[in-house]
Structure formats: C-alpha cells, structure tokens
Scaffold this active site. Structure first.
Site, PDB file in Angstrom:
ATOM      1  N   GLU A   1      -9.575  -9.826  -7.793  1.00  0.00           N
ATOM      2  CA  GLU A   1      -8.544  -8.753  -7.661  1.00  0.00           C
ATOM      3  C   GLU A   1      -7.570  -9.014  -8.603  1.00  0.00           C
ATOM      4  OE1 GLU A   1      -9.983  -8.668  -2.881  1.00  0.00           O
ATOM      5  OE2 GLU A   1      -8.162  -9.015  -3.365  1.00  0.00           O
TER       6      GLU A   1
ATOM      7  N   LYS B   1       0.783  -1.179   0.070  1.00  0.00           N
ATOM      8  CA  LYS B   1      -0.062   0.083   0.099  1.00  0.00           C
ATOM      9  C   LYS B   1       0.771   1.286   0.072  1.00  0.00           C
ATOM     10  CE  LYS B   1      -3.896  -2.207   2.002  1.00  0.00           C
ATOM     11  NZ  LYS B   1      -5.035  -2.088   3.284  1.00  0.00           N
TER      12      LYS B   1
ATOM     13  N   TYR C   1     -12.471  -1.245  -3.847  1.00  0.00           N
ATOM     14  CA  TYR C   1     -13.274  -1.400  -2.259  1.00  0.00           C
ATOM     15  C   TYR C   1     -14.723  -1.157  -2.322  1.00  0.00           C
ATOM     16  CZ  TYR C   1      -8.437  -1.990  -0.278  1.00  0.00           C
ATOM     17  OH  TYR C   1      -7.046  -2.223   0.179  1.00  0.00           O
TER      18      TYR C   1
ATOM     19  N   ASN D   1      -2.262   0.144   6.815  1.00  0.00           N
ATOM     20  CA  ASN D   1      -1.630  -1.068   7.197  1.00  0.00           C
ATOM     21  C   ASN D   1      -0.639  -1.919   6.280  1.00  0.00           C
ATOM     22  OD1 ASN D   1      -3.562  -1.963   5.701  1.00  0.00           O
ATOM     23  ND2 ASN D   1      -4.769  -2.972   7.205  1.00  0.00           N
TER      24      ASN D   1
ATOM     25  N   HIS E   1      -2.202  -5.320   1.368  1.00  0.00           N
ATOM     26  CA  HIS E   1      -3.601  -5.974   1.065  1.00  0.00           C
ATOM     27  C   HIS E   1      -3.288  -7.562   1.080  1.00  0.00           C
ATOM     28  CE1 HIS E   1      -7.531  -6.926  -0.354  1.00  0.00           C
ATOM     29  NE2 HIS E   1      -6.848  -7.623  -1.463  1.00  0.00           N
TER      30      HIS E   1
HETATM   31  P1  GDP Z   1      -8.081  -6.949   5.488  1.00  0.00           P
HETATM   32  O1  GDP Z   1      -8.983  -7.775   5.050  1.00  0.00           O
HETATM   33  O2  GDP Z   1      -7.214  -7.215   6.694  1.00  0.00           O
HETATM   34  O3  GDP Z   1      -7.367  -6.179   4.697  1.00  0.00           O
HETATM   35  O4  GDP Z   1      -9.290  -5.949   6.506  1.00  0.00           O
HETATM   36  P2  GDP Z   1     -10.744  -5.327   5.908  1.00  0.00           P
HETATM   37  O5  GDP Z   1     -11.339  -6.159   4.688  1.00  0.00           O
HETATM   38  O6  GDP Z   1     -11.516  -5.386   6.859  1.00  0.00           O
HETATM   39  O7  GDP Z   1     -10.745  -3.823   5.610  1.00  0.00           O
HETATM   40  C1  GDP Z   1     -10.020  -3.485   4.336  1.00  0.00           C
HETATM   41  C2  GDP Z   1      -9.170  -2.203   4.670  1.00  0.00           C
HETATM   42  O8  GDP Z   1      -9.928  -1.306   4.997  1.00  0.00           O
HETATM   43  C3  GDP Z   1      -8.021  -2.484   5.516  1.00  0.00           C
HETATM   44  O9  GDP Z   1      -6.923  -3.218   5.004  1.00  0.00           O
HETATM   45  C4  GDP Z   1      -7.582  -1.190   6.102  1.00  0.00           C
HETATM   46  O10 GDP Z   1      -6.715  -0.577   5.074  1.00  0.00           O
HETATM   47  C5  GDP Z   1      -9.200  -0.376   5.737  1.00  0.00           C
HETATM   48  N1  GDP Z   1      -9.683  -0.298   7.193  1.00  0.00           N
HETATM   49  C6  GDP Z   1     -10.264  -1.315   7.797  1.00  0.00           C
HETATM   50  N2  GDP Z   1     -10.906  -0.991   9.020  1.00  0.00           N
HETATM   51  C7  GDP Z   1     -10.514   0.410   9.050  1.00  0.00           C
HETATM   52  C8  GDP Z   1     -10.825   1.468  10.123  1.00  0.00           C
HETATM   53  O11 GDP Z   1     -11.565   1.178  10.709  1.00  0.00           O
HETATM   54  N3  GDP Z   1     -10.305   2.649   9.690  1.00  0.00           N
HETATM   55  C9  GDP Z   1      -9.824   2.898   8.464  1.00  0.00           C
HETATM   56  N4  GDP Z   1      -9.114   4.252   8.317  1.00  0.00           N
HETATM   57  N5  GDP Z   1      -9.480   2.118   7.727  1.00  0.00           N
HETATM   58  C10 GDP Z   1      -9.949   0.734   7.762  1.00  0.00           C
END
Ligand code: GDP
Length: 138
Positions: A127, A10, A50, A113, A116
């Site tokens: 994807e 990222k 997304y 973070n 991905h």
């Molecule tokens: P992943 O599968 O571990 O990437 O997590 P998710 O599918 O739940 O979320 C997708 C992406 O959205 C995450 O990798 C983060 O970059 C972002 N994200 C998730 N939760 C949050 C949050 O509470 N705040 C913000 N700013 N970004 C978030």
C-alpha cells in the site's frame, strides 16, 4: 520494513476538517511520519487499491466513497506499527470502536470510517508503494 504501516485519512474526515487532529493523535501515539501527501483517488485507482474487496457487496460504494474527495496518505513508523495502529484507529464499524480511538471520535459509519490502516506488514509495504516512490519514503 516490519516497523511500518500505511494509512489514509479518508474523504469524510478530510471534508469535516479532522486531518490535523488525526495527525496529532498519530504523532502523540508515537508514530513517526516517513511519507505523506494529500491527493485524490480516481475511481480506477480506488478500485485498484481495494481490489481485494472486489467480490464484497459494498465494493461499489467503497470505490465511490474513496474517490469522492481528497485524502491524506501516509507511511508511519513505530515498533509493532501495524498492530499498534489498528488499535489506535479502532474497529471498522465506529459503533463498535473503543473509546478514545480515531474511528470512535471521528467516523460516522462503517463505510465512512475516517481512516485506513494496513492489516499486515506485507500489505503495508504494498500500500505504501502504491502511493509513494522509493524517493518519497524517508
Ligand atoms: P478495515 O481493515 O478496518 O478498514 O476493514 P475492511 O478491510 O473489512 O474493509 C475495508 C473498508 O471497506 C472499510 O474500512 C470500510 O471503509 C469499507 N467497508 C467495510 N465494510 C463495509 C460495509 O458493510 N459497508 C460499506 N459501505 N463499506 C464497508
């Protein structure tokens, strides 16, 4: 295709110069890179990627962040790729990620973070096809 997953390094990790170290960890964990490119998502493309999160409160922030700078997108091959890669990257929130995981080492926050990783074989294929034509997948 069930032995493949999709990843992005990222904008946060790219900006901090962690691309090489992260690719090294990916290779050391036994993943073969079968497609890769450095690119930058427009806001529109980040929103499309997304779209599944469109109703979540952090969607706007996520789209802003993911279009804020270059990323490296890649398709990775290994037995049990989706599950093993999610173990290698660690929990979404780096504060909860296990020691030695990519997010523990390189991520700053739940939003920024570092990497991905696809959450299912089906999404890995969708994807990967979002970024790479069939001719670019080896
Ligand atoms: P992943 O599968 O571990 O990437 O997590 P998710 O599918 O739940 O979320 C997708 C992406 O959205 C995450 O990798 C983060 O970059 C972002 N994200 C998730 N939760 C949050 C949050 O509470 N705040 C913000 N700013 N970004 C978030």
């Amino acid at each position: 295709m069930s032995n493949r997953t999709f990843t992005m390094i990222k904008p946060d990790a790219t900006k901090k110069g962690h691309t090489g170290a992260i690719l090294g960890m990916i290779n050391a964990a036994g993943f073969k890179i079968v497609a890769m490119k450095m690119t930058k998502l427009s806001k529109e493309k980040a929103g499309e990627f997304y779209a599944v999160h469109a109703a979540r409160p952090f969607y706007g922030e996520l789209v802003e962040f993911m279009s804020s700078g270059p990323i490296t997108a890649a398709i990775l091959e290994k037995d049990n790729a989706v599950e093993d890669f999610r173990k290698l990257i660690g929990a979404t929130n780096p504060a909860e990620a296990a020691d030695g995981t990519i997010r523990k080492l390189y991520a700053a926050s739940i939003g920024e973070n570092a990497v991905h990783g696809s959450d299912s074989n089906e999404n890995a294929a969708i994807e990967g096809d979002f970024f790479f034509s069939k001719l670019e997948q080896f």
